[in-house]
Design a protein around this motif. Structure first.
Motif, PDB file in Angstrom:
ATOM      1  N   LEU A  59     -47.935  15.289 -43.403  1.00 10.28           N
ATOM      2  CA  LEU A  59     -47.487  16.234 -44.421  1.00 10.28           C
ATOM      3  C   LEU A  59     -47.866  17.661 -44.048  1.00 10.28           C
ATOM      4  N   LYS A  60     -49.087  17.825 -43.555  1.00  7.67           N
ATOM      5  CA  LYS A  60     -49.542  19.147 -43.144  1.00  7.67           C
ATOM      6  C   LYS A  60     -48.704  19.670 -41.984  1.00  7.67           C
ATOM      7  N   LYS A  61     -48.433  18.799 -40.993  1.00  8.60           N
ATOM      8  CA  LYS A  61     -47.609  19.207 -39.851  1.00  8.60           C
ATOM      9  C   LYS A  61     -46.206  19.596 -40.306  1.00  8.60           C
ATOM     10  N   GLU A  62     -45.653  18.816 -41.233  1.00  4.82           N
ATOM     11  CA  GLU A  62     -44.302  19.105 -41.739  1.00  4.82           C
ATOM     12  C   GLU A  62     -44.267  20.450 -42.456  1.00  4.82           C
ATOM     13  N   GLN A  63     -45.306  20.731 -43.258  1.00  2.00           N
ATOM     14  CA  GLN A  63     -45.364  22.025 -43.961  1.00  2.00           C
ATOM     15  C   GLN A  63     -45.474  23.173 -42.973  1.00  2.00           C
ATOM     16  N   GLU A  64     -46.306  23.004 -41.935  1.00  5.65           N
ATOM     17  CA  GLU A  64     -46.439  24.052 -40.925  1.00  5.65           C
ATOM     18  C   GLU A  64     -45.120  24.269 -40.189  1.00  5.65           C
ATOM     19  N   ARG A  65     -44.434  23.170 -39.881  1.00  4.17           N
ATOM     20  CA  ARG A  65     -43.160  23.283 -39.173  1.00  4.17           C
ATOM     21  C   ARG A  65     -42.120  24.002 -40.039  1.00  4.17           C
ATOM     22  N   LYS A  66     -42.091  23.659 -41.341  1.00  2.00           N
ATOM     23  CA  LYS A  66     -41.147  24.323 -42.247  1.00  2.00           C
ATOM     24  C   LYS A  66     -41.467  25.809 -42.384  1.00  2.00           C
ATOM     25  N   ALA A  67     -42.765  26.146 -42.475  1.00  2.00           N
ATOM     26  CA  ALA A  67     -43.165  27.553 -42.597  1.00  2.00           C
ATOM     27  C   ALA A  67     -42.767  28.331 -41.336  1.00  2.00           C
ATOM     28  N   ALA A  68     -42.984  27.735 -40.154  1.00  2.00           N
ATOM     29  CA  ALA A  68     -42.607  28.402 -38.903  1.00  2.00           C
ATOM     30  C   ALA A  68     -41.095  28.586 -38.829  1.00  2.00           C
ATOM     31  N   GLU A  69     -40.350  27.578 -39.228  1.00  2.94           N
ATOM     32  CA  GLU A  69     -38.882  27.664 -39.224  1.00  2.94           C
ATOM     33  C   GLU A  69     -38.415  28.752 -40.186  1.00  2.94           C
TER      34      GLU A  69
END
Length: 199
Positions: A59-69
């Motif tokens: 979940l944390k990785k997904e949130q970071e990926r969405k924020a970077a995108e």
């Protein structure tokens, strides 16, 4: 001595019975463990903890990926910030025109995307209704909340309209297209009949 031997024999008998009971208890506990199989409660607990940790990491990785995108898309759409502190009037006008053109383009894209989304939503609702029709299941429409008193008030108004005096009056048609001479003659004839005494 006979008492000692009797006591020893009695003690040996008690020990033998205890050993037998212990053996039965151990076999029962082994049978229970064998029934439980591979997943013991401790292992289940550890597995749950590991799964929670893994899910939290994902979940944390997904949130970071969405924020970077999101940051990348914002930078792509907005462009790099322009230096307007040192610019003259012409440069500022040029920057404003560039921003205006970019905003118009983005609004155009936004409108197109909204139209596509609405069309897809309509297609989805149509397909859902077709599927429900094929299954024989019908979606119950959401009912509006209606006040009891409002309904009664409407009935009372309807009854009042029925008892309205003007509604019960008879409609009389006027003779609009008759000649004046005919009217005068009819009045004289009525007057004459009245004067004579005819009914």
């Amino acid at each position: 001595m006979a008492d000692d031997e009797a006591k020893k024999a009695k003690q040996a008998e008690i020990d033998r019975k205890r050993a037998e009971v212990r053996k039965r208890m151990e076999e029962a506990s082994k049978a229970k463990k064998a029934k439980k199989g591979f997943m013991t409660p401790e292992r289940k607990k550890k597995l749950r903890l590991l799964l929670r940790k893994k899910a939290a990491e994902e979940l944390k990785k997904e949130q970071e990926r969405k924020a970077a995108e999101r940051r990348r898309i914002i930078e792509e759409r907005c462009g790099k910030p322009k230096n307007v502190d040192d610019a003259n009037e012409d440069a500022i006008m040029r920057i404003c025109k560039e921003h205006h053109a970019r905003i118009a383009k983005l609004e155009d894209q936004k409108f197109d995307l909204e139209y596509i989304v609405k069309r897809k939503d309509m297609e989805i609702s149509d397909l859902n209704s077709q599927v429900n029709d094929l299954r024989g299941k019908f979606v119950k429409p959401t009912l509006k909340k209606v006040s009891k008193y409002e309904n009664k008030f409407a009935k009372l108004q309807k009854k009042a309209a029925e008892f309205n005096f003007r509604n019960q009056l008879k409609v009389v048609k006027k003779k609009e297209f008759t000649l004046e001479e005919e009217d005068k003659e009819a009045k004289k004839a009525e007057k004459a009949d009245w004067a004579i005494g005819k009914k």
